[in-house]
Design an enzyme around this catalytic site. Structure first.
Site, PDB file in Angstrom:
ATOM      1  N   GLY A 209      18.838  -5.769  10.601  1.00 38.06           N
ATOM      2  CA  GLY A 209      19.016  -6.778  11.639  1.00 38.06           C
ATOM      3  C   GLY A 209      17.699  -7.299  12.152  1.00 38.06           C
ATOM      4  O   GLY A 209      16.623  -6.989  11.650  1.00 38.06           O
TER       5      GLY A 209
ATOM      6  N   GLU B  26       6.643  -4.289  14.785  1.00 35.19           N
ATOM      7  CA  GLU B  26       6.004  -2.997  15.051  1.00 35.19           C
ATOM      8  C   GLU B  26       4.685  -3.192  15.783  1.00 35.19           C
ATOM      9  O   GLU B  26       4.377  -2.488  16.751  1.00 35.19           O
ATOM     10  CB  GLU B  26       5.746  -2.252  13.739  1.00 35.19           C
ATOM     11  CG  GLU B  26       6.962  -1.643  13.080  1.00 35.19           C
ATOM     12  CD  GLU B  26       6.648  -0.914  11.789  1.00 35.19           C
ATOM     13  OE1 GLU B  26       7.579  -0.354  11.185  1.00 35.19           O
ATOM     14  OE2 GLU B  26       5.466  -0.918  11.379  1.00 35.19           O
TER      15      GLU B  26
ATOM     16  N   THR C  39       0.796  -1.237   0.000  1.00 40.06           N
ATOM     17  CA  THR C  39       0.000   0.000   0.000  1.00 40.06           C
ATOM     18  C   THR C  39       0.824   1.280   0.000  1.00 40.06           C
ATOM     19  O   THR C  39       0.271   2.370   0.123  1.00 40.06           O
ATOM     20  CB  THR C  39      -0.924   0.035   1.237  1.00 40.06           C
ATOM     21  OG1 THR C  39      -0.106   0.075   2.427  1.00 40.06           O
ATOM     22  CG2 THR C  39      -1.830  -1.172   1.266  1.00 40.06           C
ATOM     23  N   ARG C  40       2.131   1.183  -0.130  1.00 35.25           N
ATOM     24  CA  ARG C  40       2.966   2.377  -0.002  1.00 35.25           C
ATOM     25  C   ARG C  40       2.560   3.478  -0.973  1.00 35.25           C
ATOM     26  O   ARG C  40       2.457   4.645  -0.619  1.00 35.25           O
ATOM     27  CB  ARG C  40       4.436   2.013  -0.226  1.00 35.25           C
ATOM     28  CG  ARG C  40       5.380   3.210  -0.125  1.00 35.25           C
ATOM     29  CD  ARG C  40       6.826   2.795  -0.332  1.00 35.25           C
ATOM     30  NE  ARG C  40       7.087   2.410  -1.707  1.00 35.25           N
ATOM     31  CZ  ARG C  40       7.457   3.250  -2.663  1.00 35.25           C
ATOM     32  NH1 ARG C  40       7.565   4.533  -2.403  1.00 35.25           N
ATOM     33  NH2 ARG C  40       7.696   2.830  -3.899  1.00 35.25           N
TER      34      ARG C  40
END
Length: 1088
Positions: A92, A126, A63-64
């Site tokens: 990382g 996140e 969706t960017r």
């Protein structure tokens, strides 16, 4: 197993790369203008901690460029400070501290669940952190959005989520991680959020609009209301935001000033909404000037400032001085944002923002005011100007039609209404609302009324500034509004100085600071609505009897008052112009009762009777086309300051330009006019001499004597030792003769030997037929104060001596000196040289010291086709060359190759217009139409962009009313690297763009770029072909293919055709040498 891990690693890499590609977006400040394309706020790394309202979590590949980008833009446009991670993050296993802080310190997190969300371990990490914040002490709001996916798939990890977890479980040995992710998805799937499938027809725009409303309701309502339709404010909001958001420890102050109703408060609200959550506290103090007139004055504002920032009631006080102490003591360690709206007096400023030390490091203060004098302590000031015509029409249309443009059959009426409003947003809004929904005949009626009667709501606003003036300033404003709009500043200043006690420069500056007048160059002007407001003030004093008003400017009123002798001693100024009327005759008795008359304009009028009846207090007489042959001897002129009698038939006095050829003498009494500052006797070609004793007139500082060529008159000028500005220009229409005839040696007698010329600042000697014989007898080096010298249109082949020694000379014009061969010696103070149409000019030497400050230096050399050399050009940098190709005359141009080489090899920017012929087929890139895609090598000096337009020159001048915009942008992410605006030209034109002009910090080395050009009105069909050519030195492996270019290796394109600066200059010279060239050199501030 290994294959799956490699694929998973590739997915993570792609996601990180997509974040990388978004990095450049963060470098630009945000625009809150709903009608403009949105740009991004600056990088989150420069933001103060805890500054974000919303953290956006999303899968970039899904969706960017679509939904998330639209959502982000809508959030920012609504004033919601949003973090969208566009930085290149480490690859990382752990999320960076920077990203963690952004999540932890945001008030809300919005999670956009899409089909690929669960395939990214980054997104899952996140989400885990977001839910920790939700369930922790901060109580962060978590809002899920289910975009093209069912909440149950998220909750139960089915569908595409199930496929993603199969891969995760294969890859990760730490099963607890996968378990933690599943738990987080289950919790998030159960949260109340927004589901696109619930929106009728999956309408994304409506979907986003509802989300924005929900977010605003959930956030702490610090945001201020901003009108829905803002037009023409994007650039200013951009600049203010950019300045204030720069991470510095100092306290920054920004001032915004402009006339009432122009949008100062709105701009402040927009920027406040954008910045308010980036500080420990914020406060918007509105309408300070008006509200401070109420009980307790400024104390309520001091209390509001403390309460809004400290979030608690402060100690009760009713003294401004006590409030100052509390503000300083309580806020000096806090990082705050404060807006003080509508400041009008220094005591208001001192009570609320007495000193920077009152506020903590990195605080930001915004002041809006009508008076720029209050902004002396500001670090940056911004003046809000009227809207451009297209912007004004758009804003008007929002209010008159609820659309961006007028209805088809209302276009002309709309333009009339907009013309009346000017570019004042307030006027456009009020009048647009007035006309909304009305039938066409009502529009016509209302616009007719508006053209004659000021709209009361607008005037009420504008009167605020007028009412704040003292009596002297009010009178000055009304004088300008009634008589002196679009008049030279010097002319107006002399009259204001006579009419009021204040210094006229201070008066004009004060009125300008308060946005009641404008000074454009040398002209004083005023917005139409302010003019009408001032005139309405005068009319209200005596609505039905013009003869009892202080000023009479309306032609019908002025004629009736004079014809019917209804004037009174109230009248201070009257303007009448009957040059186009049949009735011209009036009696001087009409003025008998106007004992206080100071200002009189009677253009074309024929007065009969005794002039003793006119006021003895007259300061201004403007009597163009005066029919009398003799100026009345009984006219009392003791207080006269300006006498303007051009185009008159006078024989014995004094002012005229065309038509007063018979005037031979000036009356001796002119020496008794002690207030006279300017004497304009231009066109009085038979005037013999100036009367004796005029040299004692200390007030006479400006003499305009154009077209007077006799030697006796020129000699008599020597007595005028107080003159500072002198014009002795010849008239092109006059018979060809020498300004200095056989007695040329007398020049030494009056210039400068016997004449106190050391203080002369401006000397105009154009079109005087000055020959070498005359100039050889003159040495200008004694004119130490000279700033402006006009020698245009004369016959000398070399400049008079001494010009190179004038320490203050800033402007020199030798335009149309067709015999002038060289300009060798110029003073270092020179900032503008006008040498256009010098047909014989071969060489020009640029002053050495001017190279240091070329940013304000201009050299005009158009139509000087014999030019061979510009000496001193080699050491210059950062200038712009404008070359216009004149293909009408195919005579060989004498411009030496060294000049072209200096232009190309010096790294200068340049533009070549009206270039005949086609583009060469060896350019790096070329395409039909107005756009093309291209790559650039890692190392290059600049780009040549070439456009071909099919219009012939004659057709072009009839067609063109627009400008062309040139844009170079990154094709993958839309980031703009370069923009320029040019006046379009027929045939072909070239623009050289140096590398330093491009935003290369926003460019990744292998990205594909796009060149696009179009007219600013959106048209592009007149651009037939465009091309891009790389200017770069040869690489070690590069090799020549033909003389004009070589090949550069490129990792993705194999090779790119390029030219070295020398190859390009050789080609360009071969292209240009057979044409006449019009040349202009300008500094970075040069005109387009």
């Amino acid at each position: 197993m290994q294959k799956e891990k490699r694929q998973q690693s590739k997915d993570e890499e792609n996601d990180s790369s997509s974040r990388k590609r978004r990095k450049a977006d963060l470098s630009k400040p945000v625009s809150f203008v709903s009608t403009a394309a949105m740009t991004e706020p600056e990088s989150s790394r420069s933001r103060p901690e805890g500054a974000y309202d919303v953290f956006l979590s999303f899968r970039g590949e899904d969706t960017r460029k679509t939904f998330t980008d639209h959502l982000y833009t809508a959030l920012v446009q609504a004033g919601i400070h949003t973090f969208r991670d566009d930085d290149e993050l480490p690859r990382g296993e752990e999320i960076s501290d920077h990203l963690l802080r952004a999540i932890q310190e945001s008030k809300m997190s919005i999670v956009v669940f899409s089909k690929g969300y669960a395939s990214s371990r980054w997104c899952l990490k996140e989400l885990v952190e977001i839910l920790k914040c939700k369930n922790g002490k901060t109580g962060q709001i978590a809002l899920p959005i289910f975009y093209d996916i069912d909440p149950s798939d998220v909750r139960k990890q089915t569908g595409s989520f199930a496929e993603a977890f199969v891969k995760h479980e294969e890859r990760f040995e730490e099963k607890y991680l996968v378990k933690e992710w599943r738990k987080a998805l289950e919790e998030a799937g159960n949260l109340s959020g927004w589901n696109l499938n619930d929106m009728a027809n999956g309408h994304e725009a409506k979907f986003i609009k509802e989300i924005i409303k929900d977010v605003l309701n959930k956030l702490d309502p610090k945001y201020l209301y901003v009108p829905e339709h803002l037009v023409g404010m994007d650039r200013l909001a951009h600049n203010i935001f950019d300045f204030l958001s720069t991470a510095t420890d100092d306290v920054r102050i920004v001032g915004v000033h402009g006339m009432p109703g122009i949008g100062k408060t709105t701009i402040a609200q927009v920027v406040f909404n954008q910045l308010c959550h980036g500080f420990e506290g914020s406060c918007f103090l509105s309408d300070i000037n008006e509200r401070s007139k109420q009980v307790n004055g400024l104390v309520p504002f001091q209390k509001q400032l403390l309460h809004d920032i400290l979030k608690q009631d402060v100690a009760n006080f009713d003294c401004v001085d006590r409030g100052k102490v509390l503000i300083k003591e309580r806020l000096r360690r806090k990082r705050v944002l404060v807006v003080a709206d509508d400041m009008a007096h220094p005591d208001q400023l001192n009570a609320l923002m007495g000193d920077r030390s009152w506020f903590g490091p990195r605080s930001r203060l915004i002041i809006t005011t009508r008076y720029s004098s209050l902004l002396r302590e500001a670090d940056q000031t911004y003046q809000i100007k009227e809207l451009e015509p297209d912007e004004a029409l758009q804003l008007f249309s929002w209010h008159a039609f609820k659309d961006t443009k007028p209805a088809e059959d209302y276009i002309e009426l709309s333009k009339k209404a907009v013309d009346y409003c000017g570019g004042l947003p307030l006027a456009l809004e009020v009048i647009g609302a007035l006309l909304y929904g009305k039938e066409k005949h009502r529009w016509e009626s209302e616009i007719d009324n508006l053209s004659r009667i000021p709209e009361s709501n607008i005037q009420g606003k504008l009167l605020i500034s007028f009412d704040a003036l003292d009596g002297e300033l009010r009178n000055a404003f009304l004088d300008i509004a009634c008589f002196f709009i679009d008049v030279e500043k010097e002319y107006v200043a002399k009259l204001l100085g006579a009419r009021c006690r204040y210094n006229p420069e201070v008066v004009l500056e004060t009125l300008r600071e308060r946005s009641l007048v404008k000074v454009f160059g040398d002209m004083v002007t005023m917005h139409d609505l302010l003019r009408d407001m001032g005139r309405e003030v005068v009319c209200k004093a005596s609505p039905k009897e013009p003869g009892k008003r202080t000023r009479i400017w309306n032609q019908k009123d002025a004629w009736n008052v004079l014809e019917q002798q209804k004037g009174t001693d109230v009248v201070e100024g009257l303007a009448l112009d009957v040059r186009a009327s049949e009735a011209k005759s009036l009696s001087t008795g009409s003025f008998a009762k106007m004992k206080r008359l100071n200002l009189l304009q009677i253009n074309g009028a024929h007065l009969t009777g005794s002039f003793k009846l006119l006021s003895k207090e007259l300061m201004w007489i403007c009597w163009l086309q005066c029919p009398s042959k003799y100026f009345p001897s009984d006219f009392t002129l003791d207080n006269l300051v300006v006498l303007d009698m051009q185009y008159s038939n006078l024989k014995e006095l004094w002012k005229g330009k065309k038509g007063c050829w018979s005037l031979k003498i000036l009356p001796k009494s002119i020496g008794n006019v002690k207030s006279l500052e300017t004497l304009n006797i231009s066109g009085c070609s038979q005037l013999e001499k100036l009367p004796e004793h005029m040299g004692d007139m200390e007030s006479l500082t400006k003499l305009l004597a154009d077209g007077i060529e006799n030697e006796q008159f020129l000699s008599s000028i020597g007595q005028l030792k107080y003159v500072r500005r002198l014009s002795l220009r010849g008239y092109n229409s006059a018979p060809s003769s020498s300004l200095i005839s056989a007695g040329v040696l007398n020049w030494k007698r009056w210039l400068p030997t016997s004449f106190e010329w050391r203080s002369v600042k401006s000397l105009k000697l154009s079109n005087g037929s000055l020959s070498d014989r005359a100039t050889n007898c003159v040495d200008f080096r004694g004119l130490f104060a000279l700033e402006e010298l006009d020698l245009s249109g004369n016959k000398f082949s070399s400049l008079p001596s001494g010009i190179g020694f004038l320490p203050k000379l800033g402007f020199l014009s030798v335009r149309a000196c067709k015999y002038l061969v060289s300009i060798p010696d110029l003073p270092s103070s020179l900032r503008c040289l006008g040498a256009s149409s010098c047909k014989s000019l071969e060489r020009v030497r640029i002053p050495i010291e001017s190279k240091k400050e070329l940013y304000i230096f201009h050299i005009y050399l158009d139509e000087s086709h014999s030019l061979e050399e510009i000496q001193g050009i080699e050491g210059l940098s950062n200038i712009f060359w404008y070359i216009g190709v004149d293909s009408r005359e195919h005579s060989r141009n004498k411009l030496q190759k060294s000049v072209v080489e200096a232009m190309c090899n010096g790294g200068h920017r340049y533009c070549i217009s009206c270039l005949p012929g086609e583009m060469p087929n060896w350019l790096s890139y070329s395409e039909e139409g107005c756009s093309l895609s291209f790559h650039i090598p890692p190392v290059f000096r600049g780009l040549v962009v070439w456009f071909v337009c099919p219009l012939e020159k004659e057709d072009y001048y009839c067609f063109n009313t627009d400008i062309i915009i040139i844009i170079i942008r990154n094709k993958s992410n839309g980031i703009q690297l370069f923009e320029d605006k040019r006046t379009p030209a027929p045939w072909g034109w070239i623009r050289y763009i140096s590398r330093s002009e491009m935003a290369m910090e926003d460019y990744c080395g292998d990205d594909e770029l796009e060149l696009f050009s179009a007219y600013s009105n959106g048209r592009f069909e007149h651009i037939k072909e465009c091309g891009v050519h790389v200017i770069a030195e040869k690489s070690e492996v590069g090799r020549d293919t033909v003389m004009s270019y070589h090949l550069l290796p490129h990792p993705h394109c194999g090779s790119i055709t390029a030219s070295t600066p020398k190859q390009w200059s050789d080609y360009l010279f071969s292209k240009l040498h057979k044409y006449n060239l019009n040349l202009l050199l300008a500094g970075p501030r040069g005109m387009r």
